[in-house]
Design an enzyme around this catalytic site. Structure first.
Site, mmCIF file in Angstrom:
data_model
loop_
_atom_site.group_PDB
_atom_site.id
_atom_site.type_symbol
_atom_site.label_atom_id
_atom_site.label_comp_id
_atom_site.label_asym_id
_atom_site.label_seq_id
_atom_site.Cartn_x
_atom_site.Cartn_y
_atom_site.Cartn_z
ATOM 1 N N CYS A 55 0.864 -1.185 0.000
ATOM 2 C CA CYS A 55 0.000 0.000 0.000
ATOM 3 C C CYS A 55 0.897 1.230 0.000
ATOM 4 O O CYS A 55 1.785 1.361 0.850
ATOM 5 C CB CYS A 55 -0.896 -0.012 1.230
ATOM 6 S SG CYS A 55 -1.921 1.472 1.405
ATOM 7 N N CYS A 58 0.476 3.244 3.485
ATOM 8 C CA CYS A 58 0.948 2.768 4.790
ATOM 9 C C CYS A 58 2.021 1.690 4.725
ATOM 10 O O CYS A 58 2.578 1.317 5.749
ATOM 11 C CB CYS A 58 -0.234 2.270 5.622
ATOM 12 S SG CYS A 58 -0.913 0.685 5.074
ATOM 13 N N CYS A 73 -6.780 -4.336 -19.246
ATOM 14 C CA CYS A 73 -7.788 -3.347 -18.853
ATOM 15 C C CYS A 73 -7.171 -1.973 -18.577
ATOM 16 O O CYS A 73 -7.893 -1.000 -18.425
ATOM 17 C CB CYS A 73 -8.566 -3.823 -17.628
ATOM 18 S SG CYS A 73 -7.593 -3.865 -16.106
ATOM 19 N N CYS A 104 -7.331 -1.190 1.569
ATOM 20 C CA CYS A 104 -6.274 -1.703 2.422
ATOM 21 C C CYS A 104 -6.850 -1.907 3.824
ATOM 22 O O CYS A 104 -7.440 -0.991 4.391
ATOM 23 C CB CYS A 104 -5.113 -0.712 2.460
ATOM 24 S SG CYS A 104 -3.818 -1.137 3.647
ATOM 25 N N CYS A 107 -5.032 0.585 6.605
ATOM 26 C CA CYS A 107 -5.250 2.036 6.696
ATOM 27 C C CYS A 107 -6.541 2.520 6.050
ATOM 28 O O CYS A 107 -6.808 3.715 6.026
ATOM 29 C CB CYS A 107 -4.060 2.796 6.100
ATOM 30 S SG CYS A 107 -3.899 2.662 4.305
ATOM 31 N N HIS A 110 -8.418 3.417 -0.342
ATOM 32 C CA HIS A 110 -9.024 2.849 -1.546
ATOM 33 C C HIS A 110 -7.921 2.338 -2.465
ATOM 34 O O HIS A 110 -6.947 3.047 -2.734
ATOM 35 C CB HIS A 110 -9.850 3.923 -2.259
ATOM 36 C CG HIS A 110 -10.368 3.498 -3.594
ATOM 37 N ND1 HIS A 110 -11.456 2.680 -3.732
ATOM 38 C CD2 HIS A 110 -9.932 3.776 -4.847
ATOM 39 C CE1 HIS A 110 -11.676 2.480 -5.022
ATOM 40 N NE2 HIS A 110 -10.758 3.138 -5.719
ATOM 41 N N HIS A 113 -11.077 -2.017 -7.425
ATOM 42 C CA HIS A 113 -12.304 -2.813 -7.372
ATOM 43 C C HIS A 113 -12.026 -4.277 -7.709
ATOM 44 O O HIS A 113 -11.054 -4.588 -8.396
ATOM 45 C CB HIS A 113 -13.349 -2.255 -8.343
ATOM 46 C CG HIS A 113 -13.934 -0.972 -7.873
ATOM 47 N ND1 HIS A 113 -13.359 0.247 -8.159
ATOM 48 C CD2 HIS A 113 -15.008 -0.706 -7.108
ATOM 49 C CE1 HIS A 113 -14.082 1.210 -7.596
ATOM 50 N NE2 HIS A 113 -15.085 0.652 -6.958
ATOM 51 N N ASP A 121 -9.044 -16.246 -17.083
ATOM 52 C CA ASP A 121 -8.316 -17.506 -17.049
ATOM 53 C C ASP A 121 -7.342 -17.465 -15.873
ATOM 54 O O ASP A 121 -6.130 -17.388 -16.044
ATOM 55 C CB ASP A 121 -7.581 -17.722 -18.374
ATOM 56 C CG ASP A 121 -6.959 -19.100 -18.461
ATOM 57 O OD1 ASP A 121 -7.382 -19.996 -17.702
ATOM 58 O OD2 ASP A 121 -6.041 -19.272 -19.281
ATOM 59 N N ARG A 127 -10.800 -10.697 -10.800
ATOM 60 C CA ARG A 127 -9.821 -9.680 -11.209
ATOM 61 C C ARG A 127 -9.868 -8.542 -10.206
ATOM 62 O O ARG A 127 -10.864 -7.838 -10.075
ATOM 63 C CB ARG A 127 -10.126 -9.139 -12.605
ATOM 64 C CG ARG A 127 -9.191 -7.996 -13.006
ATOM 65 C CD ARG A 127 -9.355 -7.602 -14.469
ATOM 66 N NE ARG A 127 -10.696 -7.221 -14.826
ATOM 67 C CZ ARG A 127 -11.141 -5.964 -14.908
ATOM 68 N NH1 ARG A 127 -10.331 -4.958 -14.663
ATOM 69 N NH2 ARG A 127 -12.377 -5.717 -15.252
ATOM 70 N N CYS A 129 -8.786 -5.163 -9.819
ATOM 71 C CA CYS A 129 -8.377 -4.063 -10.693
ATOM 72 C C CYS A 129 -7.915 -2.929 -9.773
ATOM 73 O O CYS A 129 -8.725 -2.254 -9.146
ATOM 74 C CB CYS A 129 -9.566 -3.644 -11.546
ATOM 75 S SG CYS A 129 -9.208 -2.381 -12.751
#
Length: 149
Positions: A55, A58, A73, A104, A107, A110, A113, A121, A127, A129
Site C-alpha cells: 500500500c 501505509c 484493462c 487496504c 489504513c 481505496h 475494485h 483464465d 480480477r 483491478c
C-alpha cells in the site's frame, strides 16, 4: 460476491491533514477519496517485475507479482490478494454499477475494485483491478516481511 461491510479496525490511523501532507495530490485523490487513475497511465499496469506490492499510503503488503496477470484493462490486475485479511471488501453502487470496492485493511485506503465471474483464465476467476498510484512495488524475490501474515 465478496463483501465485508462491517467496519474494520485500521491499524494505521491518521488525520485528513496528515494524509494530505504525506501523499501527493494524485495519491490522495485515489487513496483517500476513492478516485481512479486513467487506464494505461499508471506505473504498474504492464509491469512484469517480481516483488511484493505494498500500500503506497501505509506500506502494508497487499499483493505479489505471482498473482498479477495481464487483463488488458489498463490497470494492474491480480487474481488474489497476498493473504486473507490484507484487503477489505465494500459494496459500491456508484456510477450506476454494482461493484466491490477493495481497500487496504491496515489504513482503509481505496485501492480499486474486484470483478468476479467474468471468465478470467485465473485460478480464482476474479480480477482485482487496482490503481497503480495506490501501490508501491518492492522489487526482488517475493519474500514477505516478518510482520506479514
Amino acid at each position: 460476491m465478496r463483501t465485508s461491510e462491517s467496519p474494520a479496525t485500521p491499524t494505521v490511523v491518521k488525520t485528513d491533514a496528515q494524509w494530505r501532507n504525506e501523499l501527493s495530490p494524485a495519491e490522495y485523490q485515489v487513496l483517500r477519496q476513492a478516485g481512479t487513475e486513467r487506464p494505461y497511465t499508471g506505473e504498474y499496469w504492464d509491469s512484469t517485475q517480481e516483488g511484493v506490492y505494498e500500500c503506497r499510503a501505509c506500506g502494508a503488503e497487499l499483493f505479489t507479482s505471482k498473482e498479477k496477470f495481464s487483463s488488458h484493462c489498463g490497470w494492474p490486475s491480480f487474481f488474489a490478494p497476498l493473504a486473507d485479511g490484507t484487503v477489505r471488501y465494500i459494496h459500491d453502487n456508484s456510477m450506476g454499477m454494482q461493484r466491490v470496492e477493495v481497500r487496504c485493511s491496515a489504513c482503509e485506503s481505496h485501492l480499486g475494485h474486484l470483478f468476479e465471474g467474468e471468465g478470467y483464465d485465473t485460478p480464482t476467476d476474479e480480477r482485482f483491478c487496482i490503481n497503480s498510484v495506490s501501490l508501491k512495488l518492492r522489487e526482488g524475490t517475493q519474500e514477505l516481511s516478518p510482520e506479514a501474515p
